[in-house]
Design an enzyme around this catalytic site. Sequence first.
Site, PDB file in Angstrom:
ATOM      1  N   HIS A  29       4.223 -11.439  -0.641  1.00  0.00           N
ATOM      2  CA  HIS A  29       3.043 -10.680   0.562  1.00  0.00           C
ATOM      3  C   HIS A  29       1.934 -10.886   0.140  1.00  0.00           C
ATOM      4  CE1 HIS A  29       5.585  -7.532   2.153  1.00  0.00           C
ATOM      5  NE2 HIS A  29       6.560  -7.610   1.132  1.00  0.00           N
TER       6      HIS A  29
ATOM      7  N   LYS B 261      -8.963  -2.552   8.856  1.00  0.00           N
ATOM      8  CA  LYS B 261      -7.422  -2.557   7.887  1.00  0.00           C
ATOM      9  C   LYS B 261      -7.934  -2.988   6.640  1.00  0.00           C
ATOM     10  CE  LYS B 261      -7.804  -6.558   9.730  1.00  0.00           C
ATOM     11  NZ  LYS B 261      -6.311  -7.053  10.946  1.00  0.00           N
ATOM     12  N   ARG B 262      -7.483  -2.765   5.416  1.00  0.00           N
ATOM     13  CA  ARG B 262      -8.073  -2.258   4.343  1.00  0.00           C
ATOM     14  C   ARG B 262      -9.393  -2.806   4.437  1.00  0.00           C
ATOM     15  NH1 ARG B 262      -5.619   0.654  -0.062  1.00  0.00           N
ATOM     16  NH2 ARG B 262      -7.194  -0.301  -1.313  1.00  0.00           N
TER      17      ARG B 262
ATOM     18  N   LYS C 172     -10.756 -10.191   3.993  1.00  0.00           N
ATOM     19  CA  LYS C 172     -10.605  -9.843   5.849  1.00  0.00           C
ATOM     20  C   LYS C 172     -11.881  -9.957   6.688  1.00  0.00           C
ATOM     21  CE  LYS C 172      -7.369  -6.931   4.331  1.00  0.00           C
ATOM     22  NZ  LYS C 172      -5.393  -7.134   4.880  1.00  0.00           N
TER      23      LYS C 172
ATOM     24  N   THR D 160      -0.583  -7.283  10.142  1.00  0.00           N
ATOM     25  CA  THR D 160       0.550  -5.967  10.780  1.00  0.00           C
ATOM     26  C   THR D 160      -0.456  -5.252  11.436  1.00  0.00           C
ATOM     27  OG1 THR D 160       1.008  -5.214   9.794  1.00  0.00           O
ATOM     28  CG2 THR D 160       2.607  -6.642   9.695  1.00  0.00           C
TER      29      THR D 160
ATOM     30  N   LYS E 274      -0.121  -5.270  16.275  1.00  0.00           N
ATOM     31  CA  LYS E 274       0.674  -3.233  16.786  1.00  0.00           C
ATOM     32  C   LYS E 274      -0.768  -3.416  17.647  1.00  0.00           C
ATOM     33  CE  LYS E 274       1.080  -1.461  12.069  1.00  0.00           C
ATOM     34  NZ  LYS E 274       0.147  -1.182  10.825  1.00  0.00           N
TER      35      LYS E 274
HETATM   36  C1  26Q Z   1      -0.264  -4.163  -8.007  1.00  0.00           C
HETATM   37  C2  26Q Z   1      -0.289  -3.865  -9.138  1.00  0.00           C
HETATM   38  C3  26Q Z   1      -1.282  -3.355  -9.830  1.00  0.00           C
HETATM   39  C4  26Q Z   1      -1.721  -2.408  -8.977  1.00  0.00           C
HETATM   40  C5  26Q Z   1      -1.914  -2.569  -7.238  1.00  0.00           C
HETATM   41  C6  26Q Z   1      -0.366  -3.235  -6.414  1.00  0.00           C
HETATM   42  C7  26Q Z   1      -0.535  -3.919  -5.402  1.00  0.00           C
HETATM   43  C8  26Q Z   1       0.056  -2.888  -5.105  1.00  0.00           C
HETATM   44  C9  26Q Z   1       0.061  -3.230  -3.347  1.00  0.00           C
HETATM   45  C10 26Q Z   1      -0.776  -5.254  -4.765  1.00  0.00           C
HETATM   46  C11 26Q Z   1      -0.817  -5.389  -3.839  1.00  0.00           C
HETATM   47  C12 26Q Z   1      -0.273  -4.456  -2.481  1.00  0.00           C
HETATM   48  C13 26Q Z   1      -0.235  -4.350  -1.316  1.00  0.00           C
HETATM   49  C14 26Q Z   1      -0.334  -5.252  -0.814  1.00  0.00           C
HETATM   50  C15 26Q Z   1      -0.415  -5.618   0.425  1.00  0.00           C
HETATM   51  O1  26Q Z   1      -0.525  -4.666   1.461  1.00  0.00           O
HETATM   52  N1  26Q Z   1      -0.497  -7.063   1.420  1.00  0.00           N
HETATM   53  C16 26Q Z   1      -0.322  -6.997   2.646  1.00  0.00           C
HETATM   54  O2  26Q Z   1       1.116  -6.915   2.787  1.00  0.00           O
HETATM   55  C17 26Q Z   1       1.900  -7.233   4.127  1.00  0.00           C
HETATM   56  C18 26Q Z   1       2.618  -6.926   4.745  1.00  0.00           C
HETATM   57  O3  26Q Z   1       3.980  -8.428   4.535  1.00  0.00           O
HETATM   58  C19 26Q Z   1       0.834  -8.173   5.209  1.00  0.00           C
HETATM   59  O4  26Q Z   1       1.124  -8.384   6.693  1.00  0.00           O
HETATM   60  C20 26Q Z   1      -0.430  -8.633   4.791  1.00  0.00           C
HETATM   61  O5  26Q Z   1      -1.110  -9.693   5.389  1.00  0.00           O
HETATM   62  C21 26Q Z   1      -0.644  -8.775   3.271  1.00  0.00           C
HETATM   63  O6  26Q Z   1      -2.223  -8.562   2.908  1.00  0.00           O
END
Ligand code: 26Q
Length: 801
Positions: free
Chosen positions: A350, A536-537, A542, A642, A646
């Site tokens: 991702h 978004k975050r 971003k 995403t 939406k």
């Molecule tokens: C990993 C290790 C330790 C702590 C946290 C994490 C962690 C948690 C969540 C790392 C990443 C995430 C989330 C990432 C994320 O949401 N990525 C997004 O995924 C979407 C679905 O595929 C994409 O549309 C986005 O572009 C992408 O940023």
Amino acid sequence: MKSITKKEFKDKLLEELDDQFEVDISHASNLEIYRALATVVQDGYAKLWRQTRIEEAHSGKKQVYYFSIEFLPGTRLRSTLLNLGWMDVVKSGLEDLGVDLDEIAAQEPDMALGNGGLGRLAAAFMDSLASTGYIGNGNGIRYKYGLFKQKFVNGYQVELPNDWLQTSKSWGVRRDNKSEIVRFGGKVELVNDDNWLVPKYSGTNDVAAVPYDVAMVGYHQDVVNTLRLWDAEVPAGAELQYPTIADRRKVEDLTSVLYPDDSSYEGRLLRLKQEYFFVSAGLQSILHYFRNSLKQTDPEKLPEHIAVHINDTHPAMAIAELMRLLVDEWRLDWDKAWDITQKVMSYTNHTIMAEAMEKWDINMMQEVVPRILQIITEIDRRYVISLSNKVSAEKINSTKIIKDGKVQMAHLAIIGSHSVNGVAPLHTRLLETVVLKDFYDLFPEKFNNKTNGITLRRWLQIANPRLSDLLDKTVGEEWRSNSTKMLELQDQYDNSNVLTKINQIKFENKKDLSDFIKVKTGIKVDPTAIFDVQIKRLHAYKRQTLKLLHIIKLYQDLKNGIDHPKRVVIFGAKAAPSYTFAKQVIKVINEVAAVINSDTSIHDKLKVVFLENYDVTLAERIIPAADLSEQISTTTKEASGTSNMKLMANGALTIATMDGANVDIAKAVGKDNIFIFGLEKDQVYSYYNNHNYHPGEIYHQDKEVAAILDSLINGTFPKAATEGRVLYNNFLQDNEEFFVVKDLKDYLAKQADVEKLWKDKKSWSQKCLVNIAHSEEFDADSTVNQYATKIWHLKKLNSGK
Ligand code: 26Q
């Protein structure tokens, strides 16, 4: 599907209120009604849920287990009602009783067991798997506290605990008899037993994994799947292992909180434990199911029945854990076990951001999961041997799993899986050609793209009933189960009646959001203004900062007597608590907003609203009311996105860089129906390679740019002096990674095009129509169908339609 008459529904609800709370409806609180209603709904699908499990086991059809450390379903009530086909009956039944469904549904807290896109995607896939008639199980963690609640205090983000279980207990069914034991730490020694090296453990900490199963009801289907979320507890009988309350609490802490970082990885011990916890519990329960319910004794049959999907690298230890179970417990030889494992596992990437790539220190793994580290070491050793003398030493070195004392989780995931996919074509191409190039050279057959999708049921049917109704009337109701029908809306391109309707619906939705904004922030906004939305975050890549600079430009123009159409800029964004820069951006936006919103000299031409606590429920309010969708990440950085999908589905026009799935949206609607700006991928990489981006040059040559940036440090926004300075310095750094200054002029030019189009109401509405029609391309049902047929090789259940 189990239908229900209005009378049956009302009788059941009243009975439930009486049973649970001993109240009649006129004395019941909304929370009591919510809980009683939830019970009625659960009873409504209970039998189907059981039947699905029986059919699954009998049919022996292949199932997928979607392993994800995050699931972000939002609220359950309305989507379950919709999928059951009960929405109308319940709504009108409640009305008869003098109760408003909206008020009851508002009692439910979001199930916010995820950070953002990745967790939301996992939840969308669960909905789509059930709705398309596949057997798809979710495997995750039941965090006691979901993603933090965000408040603003003096413009700063403050995080508060999100104690969602207080009111929401009802959606998970605890299944004690399906508990598993997960072993941590201790020492492991390999001893010979009957010519088999078996691990002997000593001094381990054993934790009970207790599942809570959440039903995933398919849309107008007889399929009810299961999302299994694990809770950590002290095992019965292990009380002596954890004698003090502090010891016990430490066990429970394992599943206490969701890590709030979505893009930078921190090597925390507890996080590693969480990862192993749900992976081990999930795989053990799969193998128990395989043996006990499917009555299988031959592990080589596993790939015929089970697919395990790894959502990003967080569950990548699944590869080593399955090897452990097959080799240590089923006593299979290594090569056979490895063949099975690779056939079972598949992996989605991702992100391309280097700082998000997980790399665990081997000392830490030694401490937490010693046997898993041994197995990973062996996988790596054999991997290296398998390539020696076949490919260059550099290639082996750059792709091996353990390097510099760290375990590279992406490498483990790729080597142990038969499929590796990205989430939009550009993202997948970048994986193949840049980020994972060496792997792609070695194993091109593993790589594939699966473009993300969204749940139109939630984002249109539930969130935007007005637009859904218009679709019913123009293309017929079939679009609700077959979204390709939405394309027929395109036929109404010149139908001024339909165009006017689209316009009116947007206006009504904007009025609703305006009321909400007034209540929440006290800010009065004009629903005839452009509603310009970035949700978004919060992250540097971003570029909420770019939006901020545009806002400042508009403000300066208005102060200088240069006119612009009325605009309301709406932000929703949480910053990771440890992400200082992101928090500084929030502060600056809030202070800029405060100055602009209170400056009467600009006659309400511009308002800036930063809504607190962006979550799925807030998204459901904002998205139907958006005119303009901001998708302005630095090209190459957003894997897919995403919210872009939406917003488009709800008739917002997109202003975007050619990044992630924006590229595909542009292709779907055509260049005339989207506003594209900014550096392209090759330009970005050229700057990276040549280190020749000097924003200071632009600043010195361009007065307009300088004036915008200067306002951050010249006292225009006095309460953001410190943070404004940070942003200013950041933007002007040599080789600033996100090209904020570089893309600014082009962005401003495109925003001028937006304003021009806004004045031509008919053209604007036509472009909205095109966007709505083509959003069918991003239906998660079809995304899931591709995973199911091309990666997991599933067959639909007979009861699926
Ligand atoms: C990993 C290790 C330790 C702590 C946290 C994490 C962690 C948690 C969540 C790392 C990443 C995430 C989330 C990432 C994320 O949401 N990525 C997004 O995924 C979407 C679905 O595929 C994409 O549309 C986005 O572009 C992408 O940023």
